[in-house]
Design a protein around this motif. Structure first.
Motif, PDB file in Angstrom:
ATOM      1  N   MET A   1      20.306 -20.928  16.957  1.00  0.00           N
ATOM      2  CA  MET A   1      21.656 -20.427  17.088  1.00  0.00           C
ATOM      3  C   MET A   1      21.845 -19.883  18.500  1.00  0.00           C
ATOM      4  SD  MET A   1      23.705 -17.961  14.535  1.00  0.00           S
ATOM      5  CE  MET A   1      23.613 -19.271  13.355  1.00  0.00           C
ATOM      6  N   THR A   2      22.939 -20.238  19.118  1.00  0.00           N
ATOM      7  CA  THR A   2      23.197 -19.799  20.480  1.00  0.00           C
ATOM      8  C   THR A   2      24.126 -18.605  20.483  1.00  0.00           C
ATOM      9  OG1 THR A   2      25.085 -21.270  20.742  1.00  0.00           O
ATOM     10  CG2 THR A   2      22.913 -22.150  21.350  1.00  0.00           C
ATOM     11  N   ASP A   3      24.133 -17.895  21.609  1.00  0.00           N
ATOM     12  CA  ASP A   3      24.949 -16.689  21.736  1.00  0.00           C
ATOM     13  C   ASP A   3      26.439 -16.998  21.698  1.00  0.00           C
ATOM     14  OD1 ASP A   3      25.034 -13.857  22.033  1.00  0.00           O
ATOM     15  OD2 ASP A   3      25.732 -14.168  24.092  1.00  0.00           O
ATOM     16  N   ASP A   4      26.819 -18.234  22.034  1.00  0.00           N
ATOM     17  CA  ASP A   4      28.240 -18.568  22.038  1.00  0.00           C
ATOM     18  C   ASP A   4      28.752 -19.037  20.674  1.00  0.00           C
ATOM     19  OD1 ASP A   4      26.783 -20.914  22.201  1.00  0.00           O
ATOM     20  OD2 ASP A   4      28.190 -21.911  23.535  1.00  0.00           O
ATOM     21  N   GLU A   5      27.854 -19.175  19.686  1.00  0.00           N
ATOM     22  CA  GLU A   5      28.302 -19.516  18.332  1.00  0.00           C
ATOM     23  C   GLU A   5      28.995 -18.305  17.726  1.00  0.00           C
ATOM     24  OE1 GLU A   5      25.727 -21.616  15.621  1.00  0.00           O
ATOM     25  OE2 GLU A   5      24.475 -22.201  17.315  1.00  0.00           O
ATOM     26  N   PRO A   6      30.093 -18.529  17.005  1.00  0.00           N
ATOM     27  CA  PRO A   6      30.805 -17.398  16.402  1.00  0.00           C
ATOM     28  C   PRO A   6      29.897 -16.586  15.477  1.00  0.00           C
ATOM     29  CG  PRO A   6      32.119 -19.392  16.241  1.00  0.00           C
ATOM     30  CD  PRO A   6      30.761 -19.799  16.732  1.00  0.00           C
ATOM     31  N   LEU A   7      30.117 -15.305  15.486  1.00  0.00           N
ATOM     32  CA  LEU A   7      29.386 -14.389  14.617  1.00  0.00           C
ATOM     33  C   LEU A   7      29.991 -14.475  13.219  1.00  0.00           C
ATOM     34  CD1 LEU A   7      27.210 -12.092  14.726  1.00  0.00           C
ATOM     35  CD2 LEU A   7      29.134 -10.512  14.967  1.00  0.00           C
ATOM     36  N   ARG A   8      29.154 -14.734  12.219  1.00  0.00           N
ATOM     37  CA  ARG A   8      29.623 -14.840  10.834  1.00  0.00           C
ATOM     38  C   ARG A   8      29.804 -13.435  10.248  1.00  0.00           C
ATOM     39  NH1 ARG A   8      25.439 -18.331  11.175  1.00  0.00           N
ATOM     40  NH2 ARG A   8      24.169 -17.026   9.820  1.00  0.00           N
ATOM     41  N   VAL A   9      31.052 -13.076   9.989  1.00  0.00           N
ATOM     42  CA  VAL A   9      31.394 -11.734   9.512  1.00  0.00           C
ATOM     43  C   VAL A   9      31.980 -11.817   8.112  1.00  0.00           C
ATOM     44  CG1 VAL A   9      32.790  -9.673   9.932  1.00  0.00           C
ATOM     45  CG2 VAL A   9      31.865 -10.972  11.877  1.00  0.00           C
ATOM     46  N   ALA A  10      31.387 -11.087   7.181  1.00  0.00           N
ATOM     47  CA  ALA A  10      31.930 -10.976   5.832  1.00  0.00           C
ATOM     48  C   ALA A  10      32.778  -9.704   5.771  1.00  0.00           C
ATOM     49  CB  ALA A  10      30.808 -10.909   4.800  1.00  0.00           C
ATOM     50  N   VAL A  11      34.037  -9.861   5.391  1.00  0.00           N
ATOM     51  CA  VAL A  11      34.949  -8.733   5.214  1.00  0.00           C
ATOM     52  C   VAL A  11      35.021  -8.475   3.714  1.00  0.00           C
ATOM     53  CG1 VAL A  11      37.295  -7.878   5.557  1.00  0.00           C
ATOM     54  CG2 VAL A  11      36.232  -9.362   7.288  1.00  0.00           C
ATOM     55  N   ILE A  12      34.483  -7.346   3.292  1.00  0.00           N
ATOM     56  CA  ILE A  12      34.363  -7.025   1.876  1.00  0.00           C
ATOM     57  C   ILE A  12      35.477  -6.057   1.480  1.00  0.00           C
ATOM     58  CG2 ILE A  12      32.868  -6.025   0.102  1.00  0.00           C
ATOM     59  CD1 ILE A  12      30.503  -6.748   2.062  1.00  0.00           C
ATOM     60  N   ILE A  13      36.326  -6.496   0.563  1.00  0.00           N
ATOM     61  CA  ILE A  13      37.391  -5.627   0.054  1.00  0.00           C
ATOM     62  C   ILE A  13      36.844  -4.964  -1.202  1.00  0.00           C
ATOM     63  CG2 ILE A  13      39.754  -5.515  -0.818  1.00  0.00           C
ATOM     64  CD1 ILE A  13      40.332  -7.967   0.969  1.00  0.00           C
ATOM     65  N   GLY A  14      36.658  -3.638  -1.135  1.00  0.00           N
ATOM     66  CA  GLY A  14      35.884  -2.913  -2.133  1.00  0.00           C
ATOM     67  C   GLY A  14      36.613  -2.430  -3.364  1.00  0.00           C
ATOM     68  N   SER A  15      37.922  -2.398  -3.359  1.00  0.00           N
ATOM     69  CA  SER A  15      38.644  -1.892  -4.518  1.00  0.00           C
ATOM     70  C   SER A  15      38.986  -3.022  -5.477  1.00  0.00           C
ATOM     71  CB  SER A  15      39.942  -1.207  -4.080  1.00  0.00           C
ATOM     72  OG  SER A  15      40.691  -0.822  -5.213  1.00  0.00           O
ATOM     73  N   THR A  16      38.858  -2.740  -6.775  1.00  0.00           N
ATOM     74  CA  THR A  16      39.219  -3.718  -7.800  1.00  0.00           C
ATOM     75  C   THR A  16      40.285  -3.162  -8.740  1.00  0.00           C
ATOM     76  OG1 THR A  16      37.430  -2.960  -9.256  1.00  0.00           O
ATOM     77  CG2 THR A  16      36.924  -4.777  -7.755  1.00  0.00           C
ATOM     78  N   ARG A  17      40.825  -2.015  -8.437  1.00  0.00           N
ATOM     79  CA  ARG A  17      41.808  -1.366  -9.315  1.00  0.00           C
ATOM     80  C   ARG A  17      43.090  -2.176  -9.437  1.00  0.00           C
ATOM     81  NH1 ARG A  17      42.287   5.120  -8.052  1.00  0.00           N
ATOM     82  NH2 ARG A  17      40.346   5.689  -9.109  1.00  0.00           N
ATOM     83  N   ARG A  32      44.583  -9.043  12.411  1.00  0.00           N
ATOM     84  CA  ARG A  32      44.114  -8.607  13.723  1.00  0.00           C
ATOM     85  C   ARG A  32      42.777  -9.244  14.088  1.00  0.00           C
ATOM     86  NH1 ARG A  32      47.704  -6.251  11.464  1.00  0.00           N
ATOM     87  NH2 ARG A  32      49.211  -4.938  12.526  1.00  0.00           N
ATOM     88  N   ALA A  33      41.885  -9.332  13.130  1.00  0.00           N
ATOM     89  CA  ALA A  33      40.551  -9.876  13.400  1.00  0.00           C
ATOM     90  C   ALA A  33      40.588 -11.371  13.688  1.00  0.00           C
ATOM     91  CB  ALA A  33      39.629  -9.577  12.219  1.00  0.00           C
ATOM     92  N   ARG A  34      41.520 -12.094  13.089  1.00  0.00           N
ATOM     93  CA  ARG A  34      41.596 -13.546  13.300  1.00  0.00           C
ATOM     94  C   ARG A  34      41.939 -13.914  14.744  1.00  0.00           C
ATOM     95  NH1 ARG A  34      44.134 -14.074   7.799  1.00  0.00           N
ATOM     96  NH2 ARG A  34      42.443 -14.887   6.514  1.00  0.00           N
ATOM     97  N   ASP A  40      33.631 -15.665  13.016  1.00  0.00           N
ATOM     98  CA  ASP A  40      33.867 -16.579  11.897  1.00  0.00           C
ATOM     99  C   ASP A  40      33.972 -15.682  10.666  1.00  0.00           C
ATOM    100  OD1 ASP A  40      33.915 -18.547   9.967  1.00  0.00           O
ATOM    101  OD2 ASP A  40      31.838 -19.172  10.277  1.00  0.00           O
ATOM    102  N   LEU A  41      35.212 -15.457  10.211  1.00  0.00           N
ATOM    103  CA  LEU A  41      35.491 -14.466   9.174  1.00  0.00           C
ATOM    104  C   LEU A  41      35.546 -15.083   7.783  1.00  0.00           C
ATOM    105  CD1 LEU A  41      38.331 -12.891  11.258  1.00  0.00           C
ATOM    106  CD2 LEU A  41      36.195 -11.711  10.716  1.00  0.00           C
ATOM    107  N   ALA A  42      34.975 -14.379   6.823  1.00  0.00           N
ATOM    108  CA  ALA A  42      35.057 -14.762   5.415  1.00  0.00           C
ATOM    109  C   ALA A  42      35.387 -13.507   4.617  1.00  0.00           C
ATOM    110  CB  ALA A  42      33.741 -15.357   4.940  1.00  0.00           C
ATOM    111  N   VAL A  43      36.370 -13.600   3.737  1.00  0.00           N
ATOM    112  CA  VAL A  43      36.754 -12.462   2.905  1.00  0.00           C
ATOM    113  C   VAL A  43      36.016 -12.541   1.577  1.00  0.00           C
ATOM    114  CG1 VAL A  43      38.658 -11.324   1.687  1.00  0.00           C
ATOM    115  CG2 VAL A  43      39.015 -12.258   3.977  1.00  0.00           C
TER     116      VAL A  43
END
Length: 188
Positions: A1-17, A32-34, A40-43
């Protein structure tokens, strides 16, 4: 993996109410993050997972899918409300499904609440994530939705600046820890 490859970020939404605003806060953050090409964002919205009420002897498919997503991610952003000066039980349950998958990765926080902006929840989460050998970011995004609603333009500049700073730090730590894990396996 190279430094220029996007960082894989998991965005965790914690509330289930029912009636939660966590999904709205998550969408606000993702808008904003996009804008960041280096991410490289994943929800991972916990409301979309069907986790068991009791911890089973063998992991369910939903548990395995969640843990796999945590393992693939290189960094995390946890979107959490504050409930009674802590974070939701649904978030703790999900966090506990993984262990090694969290290690040597950075975690940032987007918290929300009334008055305290969810900061008590973040302090509790820092302790949990320290136990899991993560690096928690000093800077985060804290939203006081009682005094400044999410759609109120009054706080937009400060909130956007907080998002940028947190994502800058997340990117730095994410790439640094990516390189470190590639060179030397993490020991726990």
């Amino acid at each position: 993996m190279t430094d220029d490859e996007p960082l894989r970020v998991a965005v965790i939404i914690g509330s289930t109410r029912e009636g939660r605003i966590g999904d709205a806060v998550g969408r606000w953050f993702m808008e904003r993050a996009r804008a960041r090409d280096e991410l490289d964002l994943a929800v991972l919205d916990l409301a979309e997972f069907d986790f068991p009420v009791h911890y089973p002897q063998q992991a369910t498919q939903q548990m395995t899918e969640f843990t796999g997503a945590i393992g693939r991610a290189e960094a995390f952003v946890v979107v959490t409300p504050e409930y009674n000066r802590s974070f939701p039980a649904s978030l703790k349950q999900a966090i506990d499904f993984a262990y090694d998958e969290w290690q040597a990765k950075p975690v940032g926080f987007v918290s929300y609440g009334h008055g305290s902006s969810g900061l008590y929840a973040v302090e509790q989460l820092r302790s949990v994530f320290t136990e899991l050998h993560t690096v928690t970011l000093r800077n985060g995004v804290a939203l006081d939705l009682l005094h400044i609603p999410l759609d109120d333009p009054t706080g937009a500049c400060a909130r956007d600046r907080a998002v940028r700073l947190m994502l800058d730090q997340l990117g730095w730590w994410g790439r640094a820890l990516r390189e470190a894990r590639a060179v030397r396996p993490y020991v726990s």
